[in-house]
Scaffold this motif. Structure first.
Motif, short mmCIF file in Angstrom:
data_model
loop_
_atom_site.label_atom_id
_atom_site.label_comp_id
_atom_site.label_asym_id
_atom_site.label_seq_id
_atom_site.Cartn_x
_atom_site.Cartn_y
_atom_site.Cartn_z
N SER A 2 0.75 -1.23 0.05
CA SER A 2 -0.04 -0.04 0.09
C SER A 2 0.85 1.34 -0.04
O SER A 2 2.02 1.31 0.35
N THR A 4 0.50 5.71 0.70
CA THR A 4 0.07 6.88 1.24
C THR A 4 -0.11 7.92 0.56
O THR A 4 1.07 8.18 0.03
N ASN A 106 -11.65 0.91 -1.73
CA ASN A 106 -10.42 0.67 -2.10
C ASN A 106 -10.10 -0.83 -2.58
O ASN A 106 -9.11 -1.32 -3.31
N THR A 167 -3.59 -5.11 2.39
CA THR A 167 -3.91 -3.91 2.15
C THR A 167 -3.68 -2.86 3.04
O THR A 167 -3.53 -1.72 2.73
N ILE A 306 -4.52 5.89 2.63
CA ILE A 306 -3.82 4.71 1.49
C ILE A 306 -4.43 4.76 0.27
O ILE A 306 -5.76 4.94 -0.02
N LEU A 308 -4.18 2.56 -3.14
CA LEU A 308 -3.97 1.01 -3.29
C LEU A 308 -3.47 0.91 -4.66
O LEU A 308 -2.71 0.00 -4.85
#
Length: 405
Positions: A2, A4, A106, A167, A306, A308
């Motif tokens: 993942s 950010t 996500n 994730t 996050i 993905l």
């Protein structure tokens, strides 16, 4: 793996989308309707993203009109409005819906989470100097009976979470106050898990080891639990319960550990590291309930930041010149509204044959030396137009010859 986001505008757009999916538009029927609940929730997420307080985020919004434009704010809320909104929006029922909306946004195609992990970690309740704590921890080593640690254990905010090992998304969060054992907090943590989220396996450390927790997970919730049977004093005796004896067989060798993929449990430690490095390792609240709300906001902000895949970045563009959502051209909207027979009868522009296209491009290439650069596009367009007209006249002659026969 993942990633950010470091862009405040992207975080604001994702938070707006999460708030619109999970929260009602206004708090009640007779609300002032100056701000939507999604806008207030986005302001709270940005407050945690910038690691500031309620007055600070108001100053940030004054200095960044692009953020207000992204959130569709006509006016900036007062800091007391945000403080009252935090009490209303950061309750357990709203947090469950917000976490579910962020997880679904996500990972749309995943119906069941194969590997999840649970753990807890403590946060600081103040800004104590680490140097002062280190000096106090030295103790009086020169004395006859040295005390190697003179610090006192005090209560601290504690957050227990369940996260997706793939994730790094937080699925459930339960704030409390430590130091407390983890074995008695698993039931409360599982109650915060939304009913729409289905777990296949749950990996926990030895702090949650008990027959009651195994029975609660495997028999009541149909979740495969894997907990090392090492709670208490070390012993070579067999465990008294059947489920704990099963865990002894699973954790007997390294090969058996690898078969159950217990190494993925470390991803929950990565989640706590991401929260404390990217957001904050201390909570600003002074009272118990205020600290709980701050920790729940940390969990939601972690899910919002996050990204993905590239799809989220493409959907919420960080460039101001591009629109937020891609709009369909008018001609495509007209074609979408037409029926299939109408689309078949619709005439499409025809291209010239290969020979004419080659001659036209070669003619354009020959005329490129004669025509100036600013008139090259006009000359090429005229050649293509001549090719289309020549094709149409050729077809008319063929049809006329067929009719004569």
């Amino acid at each position: 793996m993942s990633y950010t986001s470091k862009s405040p505008r992207t975080v604001a757009l994702v938070a707006m989308k999460v708030g619109q999916r999970s929260l009602p538009r206004y708090a009640h029927r007779y609300a002032p309707k100056t701000f939507t609940q999604a806008q207030l929730f986005t302001c709270l997420v940005l407050k945690q993203f910038f690691t500031t307080d309620y007055r600070g985020i108001v100053v940030y919004l004054h200095d960044m009109p692009e953020l207000c434009q992204a959130m569709q704010l006509t006016r900036i809320p007062h800091y007391t409005t945000l403080q009252k909104a935090s009490r209303r929006l950061l309750c357990f029922a709203s947090v469950r819906e917000l976490l579910l909306a962020s997880v679904k946004m996500n990972s749309r195609s995943r119906k069941r989470i194969e590997y999840a992990a649970a753990d807890s970690s403590g946060f600081e309740s103040g800004r104590i100097s680490p140097y002062f704590v280190r000096r106090c921890a030295r103790g009086h080593r020169k004395l006859k009976n040295p005390l190697y640690q003179t610090t006192r254990y005090t209560k601290f905010p504690k957050l227990a979470i369940i996260c997706d090992c793939t994730t790094h998304m937080i699925l459930a969060a339960w704030p409390t106050r430590g130091p407390t054992p983890d074995v008695h907090q698993l039931e409360a943590l599982l109650n915060q898990l939304h009913c729409d989220l289905t777990l296949r396996r749950l990996l926990l450390d030895a702090g949650y080891d008990s027959h009651a927790n195994h029975q609660r997970l495997r028999n009541e919730r149909n979740i495969l639990s894997y907990i090392p049977p090492h709670l208490g004093r070390p012993t070579t005796k067999r465990a008294s319960s059947e489920l704990r004896r099963l865990m002894q067989r699973h954790f007997a060798t390294d090969a058996s550990r690898q078969r159950i993929h217990f190494g993925r449990r470390w991803q929950v430690e990565t989640v706590f590291s991401m929260i404390k490095r990217n957001l904050d390792h201390a909570v600003a609240g002074r009272r118990y309930h205020a600290q709980n709300r701050e920790m729940l906001l940390l969990a939601i902000t972690h899910n919002v930041t996050i990204l993905l895949s590239i799809i989220v970045v493409a959907r919420f563009s960080t460039e101001h010149s591009r629109p937020l959502f891609r709009t369909t051209p008018p001609d495509r909207l007209a074609s979408a509204s037409m029926s299939r027979p109408a689309l078949r009868m619709r005439k499409r522009p025809r291209r010239p044959p290969c020979a004419l296209r080659q001659t036209s491009t070669s003619a354009a290439a020959r005329s490129a030396s004669r025509v100036p650069k600013e008139g090259f596009a006009r000359a090429l367009f005229s050649l293509r137009r001549f090719g289309l007209q020549h094709k149409r006249t050729d077809q008319r002659r063929r049809f006329a010859a067929i009719k004569r026969r």
